[in-house]
Scaffold this motif. Structure first.
Motif, PDB file in Angstrom:
ATOM      1  N   GLY A  12       8.502  19.418  -9.714  1.00 55.25           N
ATOM      2  CA  GLY A  12       7.254  20.163  -9.700  1.00 55.25           C
ATOM      3  C   GLY A  12       7.177  21.293 -10.697  1.00 55.25           C
ATOM      4  O   GLY A  12       6.089  21.628 -11.187  1.00 55.25           O
ATOM      5  N   ASN A  13       8.297  21.904 -11.024  1.00 54.33           N
ATOM      6  CA  ASN A  13       8.285  23.012 -11.976  1.00 54.33           C
ATOM      7  C   ASN A  13       7.962  22.548 -13.391  1.00 54.33           C
ATOM      8  O   ASN A  13       7.460  23.326 -14.208  1.00 54.33           O
ATOM      9  CB  ASN A  13       9.630  23.731 -11.955  1.00 54.33           C
ATOM     10  N   ASP A  14       8.226  21.279 -13.673  1.00 53.75           N
ATOM     11  CA  ASP A  14       7.901  20.732 -14.994  1.00 53.75           C
ATOM     12  C   ASP A  14       6.399  20.782 -15.264  1.00 53.75           C
ATOM     13  O   ASP A  14       5.967  21.043 -16.398  1.00 53.75           O
ATOM     14  CB  ASP A  14       8.412  19.302 -15.133  1.00 53.75           C
ATOM     15  N   THR A  15       5.595  20.571 -14.220  1.00 55.46           N
ATOM     16  CA  THR A  15       4.140  20.623 -14.391  1.00 55.46           C
ATOM     17  C   THR A  15       3.696  22.009 -14.844  1.00 55.46           C
ATOM     18  O   THR A  15       2.858  22.156 -15.742  1.00 55.46           O
ATOM     19  CB  THR A  15       3.447  20.256 -13.068  1.00 55.46           C
ATOM     20  N   ILE A  16       4.273  23.037 -14.227  1.00 58.49           N
ATOM     21  CA  ILE A  16       3.936  24.413 -14.586  1.00 58.49           C
ATOM     22  C   ILE A  16       4.346  24.707 -16.023  1.00 58.49           C
ATOM     23  O   ILE A  16       3.590  25.298 -16.801  1.00 58.49           O
ATOM     24  CB  ILE A  16       4.635  25.384 -13.615  1.00 58.49           C
ATOM     25  N   ILE A  17       5.533  24.279 -16.388  1.00 57.05           N
ATOM     26  CA  ILE A  17       6.050  24.565 -17.733  1.00 57.05           C
ATOM     27  C   ILE A  17       5.262  23.811 -18.795  1.00 57.05           C
ATOM     28  O   ILE A  17       4.897  24.366 -19.841  1.00 57.05           O
ATOM     29  CB  ILE A  17       7.550  24.225 -17.813  1.00 57.05           C
ATOM     30  N   ARG A  18       4.952  22.536 -18.540  1.00 58.11           N
ATOM     31  CA  ARG A  18       4.257  21.733 -19.554  1.00 58.11           C
ATOM     32  C   ARG A  18       2.861  22.276 -19.864  1.00 58.11           C
ATOM     33  O   ARG A  18       2.377  22.141 -20.992  1.00 58.11           O
ATOM     34  CB  ARG A  18       4.148  20.286 -19.092  1.00 58.11           C
ATOM     35  N   ARG A  19       2.210  22.866 -18.873  1.00 58.70           N
ATOM     36  CA  ARG A  19       0.874  23.408 -19.125  1.00 58.70           C
ATOM     37  C   ARG A  19       0.918  24.533 -20.154  1.00 58.70           C
ATOM     38  O   ARG A  19      -0.028  24.719 -20.935  1.00 58.70           O
ATOM     39  CB  ARG A  19       0.274  23.930 -17.817  1.00 58.70           C
ATOM     40  N   ALA A  20       2.004  25.299 -20.181  1.00 60.08           N
ATOM     41  CA  ALA A  20       2.131  26.418 -21.114  1.00 60.08           C
ATOM     42  C   ALA A  20       2.911  26.046 -22.366  1.00 60.08           C
ATOM     43  O   ALA A  20       2.690  26.628 -23.430  1.00 60.08           O
ATOM     44  CB  ALA A  20       2.819  27.591 -20.418  1.00 60.08           C
ATOM     45  N   VAL A  21       3.826  25.081 -22.247  1.00 59.07           N
ATOM     46  CA  VAL A  21       4.684  24.668 -23.365  1.00 59.07           C
ATOM     47  C   VAL A  21       4.605  23.150 -23.444  1.00 59.07           C
ATOM     48  O   VAL A  21       5.535  22.437 -23.038  1.00 59.07           O
ATOM     49  CB  VAL A  21       6.131  25.148 -23.152  1.00 59.07           C
ATOM     50  N   PRO A  22       3.504  22.602 -23.970  1.00 58.56           N
ATOM     51  CA  PRO A  22       3.269  21.153 -23.870  1.00 58.56           C
ATOM     52  C   PRO A  22       4.305  20.294 -24.582  1.00 58.56           C
ATOM     53  O   PRO A  22       4.499  19.141 -24.208  1.00 58.56           O
ATOM     54  CB  PRO A  22       1.872  20.979 -24.478  1.00 58.56           C
ATOM     55  N   GLY A  23       4.985  20.819 -25.572  1.00 63.53           N
ATOM     56  CA  GLY A  23       5.964  20.009 -26.289  1.00 63.53           C
ATOM     57  C   GLY A  23       7.371  20.119 -25.763  1.00 63.53           C
ATOM     58  O   GLY A  23       8.308  19.551 -26.351  1.00 63.53           O
ATOM     59  N   ALA A  24       7.572  20.823 -24.665  1.00 59.13           N
ATOM     60  CA  ALA A  24       8.917  21.066 -24.160  1.00 59.13           C
ATOM     61  C   ALA A  24       9.594  19.774 -23.708  1.00 59.13           C
ATOM     62  O   ALA A  24       8.956  18.875 -23.151  1.00 59.13           O
ATOM     63  CB  ALA A  24       8.868  22.054 -22.999  1.00 59.13           C
ATOM     64  N   ARG A  25      10.894  19.691 -23.959  1.00 64.75           N
ATOM     65  CA  ARG A  25      11.714  18.569 -23.480  1.00 64.75           C
ATOM     66  C   ARG A  25      12.276  18.958 -22.122  1.00 64.75           C
ATOM     67  O   ARG A  25      13.067  19.893 -22.014  1.00 64.75           O
ATOM     68  CB  ARG A  25      12.832  18.267 -24.466  1.00 64.75           C
ATOM     69  N   ILE A  26      11.849  18.261 -21.083  1.00 59.72           N
ATOM     70  CA  ILE A  26      12.168  18.665 -19.714  1.00 59.72           C
ATOM     71  C   ILE A  26      12.752  17.477 -18.950  1.00 59.72           C
ATOM     72  O   ILE A  26      12.218  16.368 -19.007  1.00 59.72           O
ATOM     73  CB  ILE A  26      10.921  19.174 -18.971  1.00 59.72           C
ATOM     74  N   SER A  27      13.832  17.742 -18.221  1.00 57.77           N
ATOM     75  CA  SER A  27      14.349  16.790 -17.238  1.00 57.77           C
ATOM     76  C   SER A  27      14.162  17.390 -15.860  1.00 57.77           C
ATOM     77  O   SER A  27      14.418  18.574 -15.642  1.00 57.77           O
ATOM     78  CB  SER A  27      15.834  16.505 -17.478  1.00 57.77           C
ATOM     79  N   VAL A  28      13.693  16.566 -14.922  1.00 60.24           N
ATOM     80  CA  VAL A  28      13.331  17.029 -13.584  1.00 60.24           C
ATOM     81  C   VAL A  28      14.281  16.392 -12.565  1.00 60.24           C
ATOM     82  O   VAL A  28      14.475  15.168 -12.576  1.00 60.24           O
ATOM     83  CB  VAL A  28      11.870  16.665 -13.253  1.00 60.24           C
ATOM     84  N   LEU A  29      14.841  17.223 -11.690  1.00 61.20           N
ATOM     85  CA  LEU A  29      15.822  16.742 -10.733  1.00 61.20           C
ATOM     86  C   LEU A  29      15.414  17.074  -9.306  1.00 61.20           C
ATOM     87  O   LEU A  29      14.863  18.145  -9.039  1.00 61.20           O
ATOM     88  CB  LEU A  29      17.193  17.377 -11.009  1.00 61.20           C
ATOM     89  N   ASP A  30      15.704  16.168  -8.413  1.00 57.50           N
ATOM     90  CA  ASP A  30      15.633  16.414  -6.980  1.00 57.50           C
ATOM     91  C   ASP A  30      17.028  16.801  -6.506  1.00 57.50           C
ATOM     92  O   ASP A  30      18.027  16.596  -7.212  1.00 57.50           O
ATOM     93  CB  ASP A  30      15.156  15.143  -6.267  1.00 57.50           C
TER      94      ASP A  30
END
Length: 335
Positions: free
Chosen positions: A156-174
């Motif tokens: 869920g935190n990736d959604t917040i980050i992508r809105r402000a930093v659309p080109g960010a490389r993000i891996s999301v973990l449970d």
């Protein structure tokens, strides 16, 4: 926002997600607005000085490789970990305030322990949860522009980050997931007892987590925020991963206990956590930079000293780091 819709994450129900909100299994949710007002209006806040400068000059890190492990304090929960030739930042916040507003909210009482321009190339950024003292979009944007790091964060935190930093490389973990990275680094997301929110309507709609890093120089346990929760998560981490060369543990922002117990452990609980997870050494953080709670600015230091003495642990094994301070972590003792 409708209370039955999660704007950040959509996924299957699990033992810590009810389909809309995340929760702490066997734990309890954050207190509500009535208790918040009771705390805020109850007084008993110890005054902080306007400035609390570090005795250490801003660090200028170089490269660390081999079996060396170095931690440099930036401030609050922002640490630079250098291991296996990689540079890892935790919960990076360089902003003047830990707040959604530039003009209000908790402000820094000391300068960052590393100037942004003096950072080495940042390879990995760990973001443990979305509170403003841990997820700072302005800082993440600056890091992306200058370093393009790989950001690792819970669901869920990736959604917040992508809105402000659309080109960010993000891996999301449970919780329980692992991510294999370069240079023999493996990142695991593990439970901690906390919560999340960016505003009043999105409580617990993004996940919070601790991280375990497997490295060629030993294992690292990083917690951004947690309540002690009877030590359950510490014991589970030790049972799953074994002992740790280093644990990064919060030990400040804990008063009043009736309000903070579920989300912020105190120094005595941090020492118990160190023992429960089998950490050889601890980098202590989450104190002395942003005034978030009631205790005085140096009360965590005094309480930590007493807790270490009570437990019979040498003070140099649990370092309460100040901005600019560099901690070369000794090797883990032989089994």
């Amino acid at each position: 926002m409708r209370k039955d819709i999660n704007p950040y994450y959509s996924g299957p129900v699990s033992d810590h997600f009810d389909g809309v909100r995340f929760f702490n299994p066997g734990g309890f949710p954050p207190r509500g607005l009535t208790d918040l007002f009771r705390w805020q209006l109850g007084g008993r806040r110890v005054r902080w000085p306007g400035r609390y400068d570090s005795p250490f000059a801003p660090a200028k890190p170089d490269i660390v490789d081999g079996d060396h492990l170095r931690v440099t304090m930036v401030g609050h929960a922002t640490l630079l970990m250098q291991v296996a030739g990689l540079n890892v930042l935790t919960d990076p916040v360089w902003s003047h305030r830990a707040s959604p507003f530039a003009f209000a909210g908790p402000r820094r009482r000391n300068a960052p322990g590393i100037l942004m321009d003096d950072l080495p190339p940042i390879d990995i950024v760990l973001v443990t949860h979305n509170h403003y003292d841990h997820l700072d979009l302005e800082t993440l944007g600056a890091l992306h522009a200058g370093h393009e790091p790989h950001i690792v964060t819970p669901l869920g935190n990736d959604t917040i980050i992508r809105r402000a930093v659309p080109g960010a490389r993000i891996s999301v973990l449970d919780w329980g997931d692992r991510l294999d990275l370069e240079n023999g680094i493996v990142v695991h997301a593990e439970p901690c007892h906390h919560w999340s929110a960016r505003r009043t309507s999105d409580r617990r709609m993004a996940l919070w987590a601790a991280f375990v890093l497997e490295t060629p120089a030993g294992k690292i346990y990083h917690i951004g925020d947690t309540g002690f929760h009877g030590g359950a998560n510490y014991r589970a981490a030790q049972e799953k991963h074994g002992a740790f060369r280093l644990a990064n543990l919060p030990f400040g922002c804990y008063e009043p206990r009736w309000f903070m117990e579920g989300q912020h452990q105190n120094p005595e609980e941090a020492v118990l956590g160190m023992l429960a997870c089998g950490a050889g050494h601890v980098a202590g953080h989450h104190w002395g930079t942003f005034r978030l709670t009631n205790e005085g600015i140096e009360e965590p230091l005094k309480a930590l000293e007493a807790a270490l003495e009570k437990a019979g642990i040498a003070g140099d094994r649990f370092r309460a780091l100040r901005p600019g301070e560099v901690f070369d972590v000794p090797p883990a003792p032989a089994a």
